[in-house]
Design a protein around this motif. Structure first.
Motif, PDB file in Angstrom:
ATOM      1  N   GLU A  95       0.848  -1.184   0.000  1.00  0.00           N
ATOM      2  CA  GLU A  95       0.000   0.000   0.000  1.00  0.00           C
ATOM      3  C   GLU A  95       0.886   1.236   0.000  1.00  0.00           C
ATOM      4  N   ALA A  96       0.482   2.204  -0.780  1.00  0.00           N
ATOM      5  CA  ALA A  96       1.248   3.448  -0.829  1.00  0.00           C
ATOM      6  C   ALA A  96       1.121   4.198   0.499  1.00  0.00           C
ATOM      7  N   ASP A  97       2.005   5.134   0.715  1.00  0.00           N
ATOM      8  CA  ASP A  97       1.991   5.920   1.950  1.00  0.00           C
ATOM      9  C   ASP A  97       0.717   6.755   2.034  1.00  0.00           C
ATOM     10  N   ILE A  98       0.099   6.709   3.178  1.00  0.00           N
ATOM     11  CA  ILE A  98      -1.142   7.460   3.407  1.00  0.00           C
ATOM     12  C   ILE A  98      -0.783   8.851   3.923  1.00  0.00           C
ATOM     13  N   ARG A  99      -1.252   9.865   3.218  1.00  0.00           N
ATOM     14  CA  ARG A  99      -0.997  11.253   3.591  1.00  0.00           C
ATOM     15  C   ARG A  99      -2.296  12.067   3.597  1.00  0.00           C
ATOM     16  N   PHE A 100      -3.408  11.395   3.815  1.00  0.00           N
ATOM     17  CA  PHE A 100      -4.696  12.090   3.852  1.00  0.00           C
ATOM     18  C   PHE A 100      -5.422  11.717   5.143  1.00  0.00           C
ATOM     19  N   ARG A 101      -6.422  12.498   5.455  1.00  0.00           N
ATOM     20  CA  ARG A 101      -7.187  12.291   6.681  1.00  0.00           C
ATOM     21  C   ARG A 101      -8.108  11.079   6.547  1.00  0.00           C
ATOM     22  N   PRO A 102      -8.574  10.513   7.611  1.00  0.00           N
ATOM     23  CA  PRO A 102      -9.471   9.346   7.541  1.00  0.00           C
ATOM     24  C   PRO A 102     -10.683   9.631   6.657  1.00  0.00           C
ATOM     25  N   SER A 103     -11.077   8.647   5.869  1.00  0.00           N
ATOM     26  CA  SER A 103     -12.178   8.802   4.915  1.00  0.00           C
ATOM     27  C   SER A 103     -13.540   8.452   5.518  1.00  0.00           C
ATOM     28  N   TYR A 104     -13.579   8.083   6.772  1.00  0.00           N
ATOM     29  CA  TYR A 104     -14.831   7.670   7.443  1.00  0.00           C
ATOM     30  C   TYR A 104     -14.748   8.128   8.898  1.00  0.00           C
ATOM     31  N   LYS A 105     -15.768   8.609   9.612  1.00  0.00           N
ATOM     32  CA  LYS A 105     -17.123   8.755   9.119  1.00  0.00           C
ATOM     33  C   LYS A 105     -17.507  10.217   9.232  1.00  0.00           C
ATOM     34  N   PHE A 106     -18.056  10.793   8.147  1.00  0.00           N
ATOM     35  CA  PHE A 106     -18.392  12.206   8.083  1.00  0.00           C
ATOM     36  C   PHE A 106     -19.912  12.404   8.201  1.00  0.00           C
ATOM     37  N   ASP A 107     -20.251  13.587   8.628  1.00  0.00           N
ATOM     38  CA  ASP A 107     -21.641  14.007   8.504  1.00  0.00           C
ATOM     39  C   ASP A 107     -21.903  14.374   7.050  1.00  0.00           C
ATOM     40  N   ILE A 108     -23.022  13.912   6.514  1.00  0.00           N
ATOM     41  CA  ILE A 108     -23.319  14.130   5.100  1.00  0.00           C
ATOM     42  C   ILE A 108     -23.419  15.631   4.821  1.00  0.00           C
ATOM     43  N   GLY A 109     -22.674  16.033   3.798  1.00  0.00           N
ATOM     44  CA  GLY A 109     -22.676  17.432   3.387  1.00  0.00           C
ATOM     45  C   GLY A 109     -21.780  18.320   4.203  1.00  0.00           C
ATOM     46  N   LYS A 110     -21.028  17.764   5.153  1.00  0.00           N
ATOM     47  CA  LYS A 110     -20.171  18.564   6.019  1.00  0.00           C
ATOM     48  C   LYS A 110     -18.771  17.973   6.063  1.00  0.00           C
ATOM     49  N   ASP A 111     -17.831  18.751   6.593  1.00  0.00           N
ATOM     50  CA  ASP A 111     -16.453  18.299   6.745  1.00  0.00           C
ATOM     51  C   ASP A 111     -16.173  17.779   8.155  1.00  0.00           C
ATOM     52  N   SER A 112     -17.150  17.729   8.987  1.00  0.00           N
ATOM     53  CA  SER A 112     -16.977  17.265  10.364  1.00  0.00           C
ATOM     54  C   SER A 112     -17.247  15.765  10.457  1.00  0.00           C
ATOM     55  N   TYR A 113     -16.514  15.118  11.337  1.00  0.00           N
ATOM     56  CA  TYR A 113     -16.736  13.692  11.570  1.00  0.00           C
ATOM     57  C   TYR A 113     -18.008  13.491  12.400  1.00  0.00           C
ATOM     58  N   ASP A 114     -18.391  12.252  12.586  1.00  0.00           N
ATOM     59  CA  ASP A 114     -19.682  11.870  13.171  1.00  0.00           C
ATOM     60  C   ASP A 114     -19.997  12.658  14.443  1.00  0.00           C
ATOM     61  N   THR A 115     -21.086  13.387  14.376  1.00  0.00           N
ATOM     62  CA  THR A 115     -21.538  14.160  15.541  1.00  0.00           C
ATOM     63  C   THR A 115     -22.808  13.580  16.156  1.00  0.00           C
ATOM     64  N   THR A 116     -23.214  12.395  15.688  1.00  0.00           N
ATOM     65  CA  THR A 116     -24.400  11.754  16.257  1.00  0.00           C
ATOM     66  C   THR A 116     -24.077  11.180  17.629  1.00  0.00           C
ATOM     67  N   SER A 117     -25.068  10.546  18.163  1.00  0.00           N
ATOM     68  CA  SER A 117     -24.890   9.973  19.505  1.00  0.00           C
ATOM     69  C   SER A 117     -23.907   8.814  19.512  1.00  0.00           C
ATOM     70  N   LYS A 118     -23.733   8.160  18.378  1.00  0.00           N
ATOM     71  CA  LYS A 118     -22.812   7.018  18.326  1.00  0.00           C
ATOM     72  C   LYS A 118     -21.354   7.460  18.392  1.00  0.00           C
ATOM     73  N   GLN A 119     -21.061   8.632  17.893  1.00  0.00           N
ATOM     74  CA  GLN A 119     -19.699   9.172  17.954  1.00  0.00           C
ATOM     75  C   GLN A 119     -18.662   8.151  17.460  1.00  0.00           C
ATOM     76  N   ARG A 120     -18.895   7.672  16.239  1.00  0.00           N
ATOM     77  CA  ARG A 120     -17.974   6.679  15.673  1.00  0.00           C
ATOM     78  C   ARG A 120     -16.585   7.301  15.479  1.00  0.00           C
ATOM     79  N   THR A 121     -15.591   6.469  15.686  1.00  0.00           N
ATOM     80  CA  THR A 121     -14.204   6.931  15.565  1.00  0.00           C
ATOM     81  C   THR A 121     -13.827   7.069  14.092  1.00  0.00           C
ATOM     82  N   PRO A 122     -13.227   8.185  13.671  1.00  0.00           N
ATOM     83  CA  PRO A 122     -12.751   8.302  12.279  1.00  0.00           C
ATOM     84  C   PRO A 122     -11.738   7.201  11.974  1.00  0.00           C
TER      85      PRO A 122
END
Length: 659
Positions: free
Chosen positions: A540-567
């Motif tokens: 696998e190539a070197d990873i230089r980007f932020r986690p791709s999961y889990k975002f709020d739809i339409g926003k740049d913020s990670y999960d803000t629901t009650s589950k608070q899933r880890t990026p």
């Protein structure tokens, strides 16, 4: 400067002023006191007499006195015109016409056969115009003074004639005849020259330096390089087609036997097209290597591969995206499929989708619309909500084998096809490719279940089917990834970060840009691959980007629901090759501008080495989804026209408000 008789003096007549003036004075004395008589024996006597009055009249016609010349100059201050036609009987008008025809023919013949080819204007004004008079003392006569009578001016002719016959009055008739001939030559030259005179031929003052043996510039050598099997094509084409060439490069270089190393100013391509010419003897030849790697002219052979890929490397774009089953598609996929970092688009595009949108056809149309008319969809397959589409440059579809695909369901209930794998394989030239997109079991702690999904996939994918293995000695029946030269596996692997949300958020806030090395220390997939328990032989190539999961739809913020899933880095692209250093990762990143899902698309760019192949594999015969191609191009044009119309309407409907 003019001669005493009023006509300009030709530069070719080498006569001094003193000699010329004395000859004219002597002529006046003899005209005043004597008459010339000439007897012709046998046929009667023809007498030509010149009295004093007649001599005076003739003298008035032949010259202008200085006072009269000054008066005329005062009366007509404009540019002097050539002398008018004398009132002498034209000897023969038919001869004049014949002379004109002969001169035209002679001039055209000289233009066609001029060996120098120094200029398109091979004629000269020295036949039709008078040269300026000589100034100062005349130098010694040169060879150029002894020209044809057509190249001499009337003044020069008369002066030379007077000088030769100083004491003879019987030559007056001859002189008058010479004047008439000179005037006729002047008029004929003027009539031939017309309104568009041609410049005289310019000769160099000294010999030109010799040309070098190699006169072709580097750019000319590159643009007109001769194929090794077509070195004798120039002689063949000239003999066969009779090509007439008159340029400097065609005539002089070839005619003089110039040396030109593997280059020619003539195009060595076919006379009828840009394709390399094929000689009949090459077509007649038979070889036991027909269709093999070493045979010349094989469709998938080394010659054809080097023609399209001189460095034998192909660019491949591989992407994965979990669409979360959303019906809404992004308005623009340019940032996803056509990132701005590389200067050029890739040769092949492979896009895998998990939890795809309900309208799969619309998704493929959008892909075709974005990639444009230079690409066609070679193949597309689906397994439930797993989609995979393969696009390739339309120039390269002839070098692809038949495309095969297979699917695997990793769910206990096989009818539910939300988790599993989809594989597509084909051979490009002599290199076999396998693309697998997967959706493994979800859950933070279900690492073993995801490893079981991997093992089931490599054992159950039945590929290849009809396309032969390029290297069966290195294949394994228990692992599909060993049966292909180049393998790309991508999808939503669902491997998570073994850390709580607060710790991950703190690391992301400390390193908001690209430094994610601290997060990768907690990545489950990186840990399992280092142990060799999953994706054996993959990189696998070197990873230089932020986690791709889990975002709020339409926003740049990670999960803000009650589950608070880890990026987490759930969406990945890994690869393996039978040969070392065949695959080189150019870029590995995500597309943060697409926000219609809780996953961000992840893509990778690769340079892959391609080897020549044999002509014994079943080819795709240039087949592609033509209907999709036409719909995508039509949609592309329609959207562009609609966009221009909106911009035009916006400009025309703008309102200025004053507050």
């Amino acid at each position: 400067m003019s001669t005493p008789n009023g006509f300009p003096q030709h530069s070719g007549a080498c006569v001094t002023r003193s000699t010329e003036g004395g000859a004219v004075q002597d002529l006046h004395a003899k005209r005043a006191g004597k008459a010339a008589k000439k007897d012709a024996g046998g046929n009667g006597a023809l007498t030509f007499e010149v009295t004093a009055s007649a001599g005076t009249a003739l003298n008035e016609n032949l010259k202008l006195l200085p006072d009269e010349l000054k008066a005329n100059m005062k009366m007509k201050p404009l540019t002097p015109r050539p002398p008018q036609k004398p009132r002498l009987e034209r000897a023969a008008s038919l001869d004049e016409k014949s002379w004109r025809r002969w001169r035209r023919f002679r001039t055209s013949q000289e233009s066609l056969t001029d060996p120098n080819e120094t200029s398109s204007s091979n004629g000269s004004l020295q036949e039709a115009s008078l040269s300026p008079p000589a100034r100062g003392r005349a130098g010694p006569c040169h060879r150029c003074c002894h020209q044809n009578s057509l190249h001499s001016s009337p003044g020069a002719s008369e002066a030379s004639a007077v000088g030769k016959s100083r004491g003879s009055t019987s030559d007056l008739g001859k002189r008058a005849s010479e004047l008439s001939s000179a005037f006729g030559g002047l008029l004929r030259g003027k009539a031939f020259a017309g309104s568009k005179p041609r410049l005289s031929q310019v000769m160099p003052a000294r010999p030109l330096p010799p040309l070098e043996l190699s006169v072709a510039s580097p750019s000319l050598r590159t643009a007109n390089r001769i194929d090794s099997d077509c070195l004798d094509y120039r002689q063949y084409s000239q003999h066969k087609f009779g090509r007439v060439s008159s340029s400097l490069s065609d005539t002089r270089l070839h005619g003089n036997g110039m040396v030109y190393d593997n280059c020619s100013t003539d195009s060595m391509k076919s006379t009828f097209s840009l394709l390399t010419p094929i000689r009949s003897k090459d077509v007649r030849s038979r070889s036991y290597l027909e269709g093999s790697l070493l045979a010349s002219g094989a469709l998938l052979g080394a010659e054809e591969l080097s023609r399209y890929f001189p460095d034998r490397n192909v660019g491949i774009f591989v992407a994965t995206w979990n669409m979360q089953g959303q019906k809404e598609l992004p308005l623009n996929l340019d940032d996803f499929l056509l990132p701005t970092d590389p200067d050029y688009a890739q040769d092949m595009y492979v896009i895998g989708v998990q939890e795809g949108c309900p309208d799969r056809r619309e998704w493929e149309i959008r892909l075709q619309e974005t990639l444009g008319p230079h690409y066609v969809m070679l193949y597309s397959a689906a397994h439930g909500v797993l989609y995979m589409s393969v696009f390739i440059r339309r120039d390269l579809i002839w070098f692809c084998s038949e495309v095969e695909y297979a699917t695997v369901t990793t769910r206990i209930v096989s009818q539910i096809k939300t988790k599993g794998a989809l594989g597509i394989s084909f051979t490009f030239f002599g290199t076999s490719f396998l693309f697998i997109t997967s959706h493994f079991t979800s859950g933070d702690s279900k690492v073993n279940e995801r490893k079981l999904d991997y093992n089931k996939t490599i054992q159950s994918l039945t590929l290849p089917k009809n396309v032969p293995d390029t290297n069966p000695y290195r294949s394994s029946s228990s692992d599909v990834t060993t049966r292909f030269d180049e393998v790309f596996w991508f999808g939503d692997f669902n491997f998570r970060l073994n850390k709580d949300r607060e710790t991950v958020d703190s690391i992301l806030n400390q390193n908001p840009e690209t430094d994610v090395s601290r997060l990768l220390a907690y990545d489950q997939l990186t840990s399992e691959m280092s142990r060799g328990s999953i994706f054996k032989g993959f990189q696998e190539a070197d990873i230089r980007f932020r986690p791709s999961y889990k975002f709020d739809i339409g926003k740049d913020s990670y999960d803000t629901t009650s589950k608070q899933r880890t990026p987490s880095y759930t969406d990945r692209v890994v690869f393996r090759s039978r040969y070392r250093d065949d695959i080189h990762a150019v870029k590995y990143s995500s597309c943060p501008v697409i926000k219609t899902s809780d996953h961000r698309p992840v893509f990778a760019l690769f340079r892959v080495k391609v080897r020549p192949g044999r002509d014994n594999i079943p080819l795709a015969a240039g087949q592609f989804d033509r209907e999709l191609y036409l719909i995508g191009i039509k949609r592309r044009i329609t959207r562009e026209l609609q966009k221009r119309k909106e911009q035009k309407d916006q400009k025309s409907s703008s309102i200025c408000s004053i507050s």
